[in-house]
Write a protein that holds these residues in place. Structure first.
Motif, PDB file in Angstrom:
ATOM      1  N   ASP A   3       0.799  -1.225   0.000  1.00  0.00           N
ATOM      2  CA  ASP A   3       0.000   0.000   0.000  1.00  0.00           C
ATOM      3  C   ASP A   3       0.833   1.277   0.000  1.00  0.00           C
ATOM      4  O   ASP A   3       0.369   2.314  -0.450  1.00  0.00           O
ATOM      5  N   ASP A   4       2.052   1.218   0.531  1.00  0.00           N
ATOM      6  CA  ASP A   4       2.840   2.445   0.632  1.00  0.00           C
ATOM      7  C   ASP A   4       3.695   2.704  -0.605  1.00  0.00           C
ATOM      8  O   ASP A   4       4.435   3.674  -0.665  1.00  0.00           O
ATOM      9  N   ILE A   5       3.594   1.855  -1.612  1.00  0.00           N
ATOM     10  CA  ILE A   5       4.313   2.059  -2.873  1.00  0.00           C
ATOM     11  C   ILE A   5       3.312   2.596  -3.898  1.00  0.00           C
ATOM     12  O   ILE A   5       2.269   2.008  -4.134  1.00  0.00           O
ATOM     13  N   ASP A   6       3.655   3.737  -4.490  1.00  0.00           N
ATOM     14  CA  ASP A   6       2.750   4.374  -5.447  1.00  0.00           C
ATOM     15  C   ASP A   6       2.893   3.816  -6.863  1.00  0.00           C
ATOM     16  O   ASP A   6       1.956   3.862  -7.644  1.00  0.00           O
ATOM     17  N   LEU A   7       4.086   3.312  -7.187  1.00  0.00           N
ATOM     18  CA  LEU A   7       4.330   2.797  -8.530  1.00  0.00           C
ATOM     19  C   LEU A   7       5.411   1.731  -8.463  1.00  0.00           C
ATOM     20  O   LEU A   7       6.395   1.888  -7.724  1.00  0.00           O
ATOM     21  N   LEU A  30       4.818  11.587 -11.559  1.00  0.00           N
ATOM     22  CA  LEU A  30       4.422  11.361 -10.170  1.00  0.00           C
ATOM     23  C   LEU A  30       4.586  12.634  -9.343  1.00  0.00           C
ATOM     24  O   LEU A  30       5.482  13.440  -9.608  1.00  0.00           O
ATOM     25  N   ALA A  34       6.080  10.753  -3.799  1.00  0.00           N
ATOM     26  CA  ALA A  34       5.627   9.425  -4.231  1.00  0.00           C
ATOM     27  C   ALA A  34       6.754   8.412  -4.014  1.00  0.00           C
ATOM     28  O   ALA A  34       7.932   8.722  -4.184  1.00  0.00           O
ATOM     29  N   ARG A  35       6.363   7.203  -3.633  1.00  0.00           N
ATOM     30  CA  ARG A  35       7.344   6.124  -3.433  1.00  0.00           C
ATOM     31  C   ARG A  35       7.257   5.161  -4.604  1.00  0.00           C
ATOM     32  O   ARG A  35       6.172   4.749  -5.011  1.00  0.00           O
ATOM     33  N   VAL A  36       8.427   4.804  -5.116  1.00  0.00           N
ATOM     34  CA  VAL A  36       8.524   3.947  -6.294  1.00  0.00           C
ATOM     35  C   VAL A  36       9.403   2.751  -5.967  1.00  0.00           C
ATOM     36  O   VAL A  36      10.447   2.897  -5.322  1.00  0.00           O
ATOM     37  N   THR A  69      13.888   0.953  -3.587  1.00  0.00           N
ATOM     38  CA  THR A  69      12.814   1.873  -3.212  1.00  0.00           C
ATOM     39  C   THR A  69      13.338   3.302  -3.226  1.00  0.00           C
ATOM     40  O   THR A  69      14.373   3.595  -2.647  1.00  0.00           O
ATOM     41  N   ARG A  71      12.041   7.570  -3.098  1.00  0.00           N
ATOM     42  CA  ARG A  71      10.998   8.575  -2.853  1.00  0.00           C
ATOM     43  C   ARG A  71      11.321   9.779  -3.728  1.00  0.00           C
ATOM     44  O   ARG A  71      12.420  10.324  -3.680  1.00  0.00           O
TER      45      ARG A  71
END
Length: 73
Positions: A3-7, A30, A34-36, A69, A71
């Motif tokens: 859930d905490d990863i946007d892409l 993004l 945003a977290r990728v 990961t 941000r």
């Protein structure tokens, strides 16, 4: 994808510099913060991704063997 990863960007099987180029392109639209998660199995990604983050001002949050990961700044 958690859930905490946007892409999540899949660059498995791609070699340097393609994983970072794909990451940069996909991050463009993004919002800041945003977290990728980048999936990449190229050994050079362990050097390239943190370097890309430092140059672009993004935050490198960590890596496992094949997941990185980031941000967005």
């Amino acid at each position: 994808m958690s859930d905490d990863i946007d892409l999540e960007v899949d660059a498995l099987g791609l070699l340097c510099p393609l994983p970072v180029l794909r990451l940069r392109k996909r991050m463009m639209d993004l919002p800041s913060g945003a977290r990728v998660r980048l999936l990449a199995d190229d050994p050079a990604a362990h050097v390239d991704v943190p370097h890309f983050c430092a140059e672009a001002g993004h935050t490198f949050e960590g890596a496992t063997d094949t997941a990185f990961t980031v941000r967005k700044a």
